[in-house]
Design an enzyme around this catalytic site. Structure first.
Site, PDB file in Angstrom:
ATOM      1  N   ASN A  23      -4.653   3.219  -1.452  1.00 15.56           N
ATOM      2  CA  ASN A  23      -4.543   2.137  -0.478  1.00 15.56           C
ATOM      3  C   ASN A  23      -5.799   1.272  -0.614  1.00 15.56           C
ATOM      4  OD1 ASN A  23      -4.434   0.512   1.753  1.00 15.56           O
ATOM      5  ND2 ASN A  23      -4.030   2.156   3.218  1.00 15.56           N
ATOM      6  N   HIS A 196       2.712  -3.741   8.148  1.00 15.91           N
ATOM      7  CA  HIS A 196       2.736  -2.348   8.641  1.00 15.91           C
ATOM      8  C   HIS A 196       4.110  -1.710   8.432  1.00 15.91           C
ATOM      9  CE1 HIS A 196      -0.561  -3.475  11.813  1.00 15.91           C
ATOM     10  NE2 HIS A 196      -1.128  -2.931  10.743  1.00 15.91           N
ATOM     11  N   GLU A 400       1.147   6.836   7.122  1.00 15.70           N
ATOM     12  CA  GLU A 400       1.547   5.863   6.100  1.00 15.70           C
ATOM     13  C   GLU A 400       1.444   6.450   4.693  1.00 15.70           C
ATOM     14  OE1 GLU A 400      -0.950   2.993   8.420  1.00 15.70           O
ATOM     15  OE2 GLU A 400       0.367   1.538   7.474  1.00 15.70           O
TER      16      GLU A 400
END
Ligand code: AMP
Length: 420
Positions: A23, A196, A400
């Site tokens: 990420n 998101h 996530e």
């Protein structure tokens, strides 16, 4: 997926089962190595302040024990940072050359309209992500560097892009379009994309699980309240509206972002306050929201100040809650029937006063919170509404990285099956 030859009688699995999730933020790189058999984390870490003299890598090995390791050194860019991460993983016996690694998953912030699902990265895919840089100037360049470096380190391995915008591509045209001239909008790809997405996908599915029902049967309002914050209306597992737009600036009041405001504020700042476009960009993205309202974006600190009688912090909290309520009301109308409202991310998972205030006075919408249930601290998904309430109010911790790993693993398994 590339199968690994296994010596006869070997206990080693024939299929690689690990996914490395990367990420890359504008100046950070977070990573987790996940074993997909049991979703256990083998290692995780973070490189912060990339490009600054004070950058540092914090690596936590989780599989074979071992202590957290910190390397304080200058990482000039994401390329250097990822090379250092690869060395840390290798020193734990978890190097990128491991045959157990099935794929590397990359969070990519902006996928535009083209990418509605996780996608194996090819040169064409990279070019398309590059074409989207003008609409995600802070994030997509870092994502691209992450992908290129990982590809150079393991050119034979599937690199999969998972897009923050993908979950929102099911939004109907009337929710995604701004009411501006269509030609201008289309020429510059101006529309609402939402962000998101992996969190909204994961949390809406988990909420259905919590209710013991299939996602296709359940309508959920997801409130992702972290430093960045967004709401979404999810109907039968599909997103039908979300609060962020062309960029992550629209919608709720956030830690440092204003969220919704009259676009004429920008002309006013230009014409009357003499501010440049870049100054206004910085004002709205970095110096607004809770920070702009009371000088503080940590909800714990804001609550502490309110308890001490600080009126500025109290007003900031009220503005934050008022906006949240408006979105709950709007998305109740959009969905028609709401089965659950789910709170997630740093504020949503931890700040009981925010949850209580956000649904206070919304009994007409079927919403209520049980004070005892709301005050319980837990990492597990849970319902905090009283039994009589028509709509379940839930706290559902987001994950996530796991959602990205799941999507990546499903995709490489499907590609492998098609190849066979
Ligand atoms: P995230 O972006 O999801 O990591 O959320 C970060 C934000 O969560 C912080 O800026 C805090 O405002 C908030 N937060 C984290 N822990 C707590 C807590 N225990 N109570 C209230 N707010 C919290």
């Amino acid at each position: 997926m590339t199968s690994v030859p296994v010596p006869e009688g070997s206990a080693v699995t024939s299929n690689p089962t690990r996914v490395l999730v990367l990420n890359s933020g504008s100046s950070s790189l977070k990573y987790q190595l996940i074993d997909m058999r049991d979703h256990s984390r083998l290692a995780m870490g973070l490189v912060e302040k990339i490009g600054e003299d004070t950058s540092a890598l914090v690596h936590t090995p989780l599989s074979g024990g071992g202590d957290k390791r910190v390397r304080e050194t200058r990482f000039a860019d994401h390329d250097e940072a990822l090379q250092a991460v690869a060395l840390e993983l290798a020193s734990d016996g978890l190097g990128l050359d491991s045959p157990e690694l099935a794929a590397i998953g990359h969070r990519v912030v902006h996928g535009g309209l083209k990418f509605s699902a996780p996608t194996v990265v090819t040169d064409e895919v990279l070019e398309e992500i590059e074409r989207l840089v003008p609409v995600a100037p802070l994030h997509n360049p870092a994502n691209i560097t992450g992908i290129k470096t990982a590809r150079a380190l393991r050119p034979d391995l599937p690199q999969v892009a998972v897009f923050d915008t993908a979950f929102h591509t099911t939004m109907p045209e009337y929710a995604a379009r701004y009411a501006i001239d269509v030609e201008t909008a289309d020429a510059h790809r101006i529309r609402r994309y939402g962000f998101h997405g992996t969190s909204h996908a994961y949390v809406s599915r988990k909420t259905a699980e919590l209710l013991g029902r299939a996602p296709s049967e359940v309508n959920v309002i997801v409130l992702h309240l972290g430093n960045g914050a967004s709401a979404s209306a999810v109907q039968g597992g599909r997103c039908v509206d979300t609060s962020m737009g062309l960029t992550p600036l629209e919608g709720l009041v956030m830690g440092t972002r204003s969220g919704d405001l009259d676009p004429a504020v920008i002309f006013h700042l230009e014409r009357v306050a003499g501010m440049s476009t870049d100054e206004i960009d910085t004002l709205l993205n970095k110096k607004s929201g809770l920070v702009g309202l009371c000088g503080e974006n940590d909800m714990r600190e804001i609550r502490r100040r309110i308890d001490e009688g600080d009126k500025q912090a109290e007003l900031a909290f009220e503005i934050y809650i008022h906006r949240l309520k408006k979105y709950i009301g709007a998305y109740s109308a959009v969905l028609g029937r709401v089965d659950a409202v789910a709170f997630t991310a740093g504020v949503g998972e931890n700040a009981a006063p925010v949850r209580a205030a956000a649904v206070a006075g919304l009994a007409e919408l079927g919403l209520a919170v049980d004070a005892d249930l709301n005050s319980v601290r837990s990492d597990e998904p849970r319902i905090i509404s009283p039994e009589y309430a028509r709509v379940a109010v839930a706290v559902v911790p987001t994950d996530e990285e796991l959602e990205i790993a799941n999507q990546v693993y499903d995709l490489v398994a499907a590609v492998d099956n098609n190849d066979n």
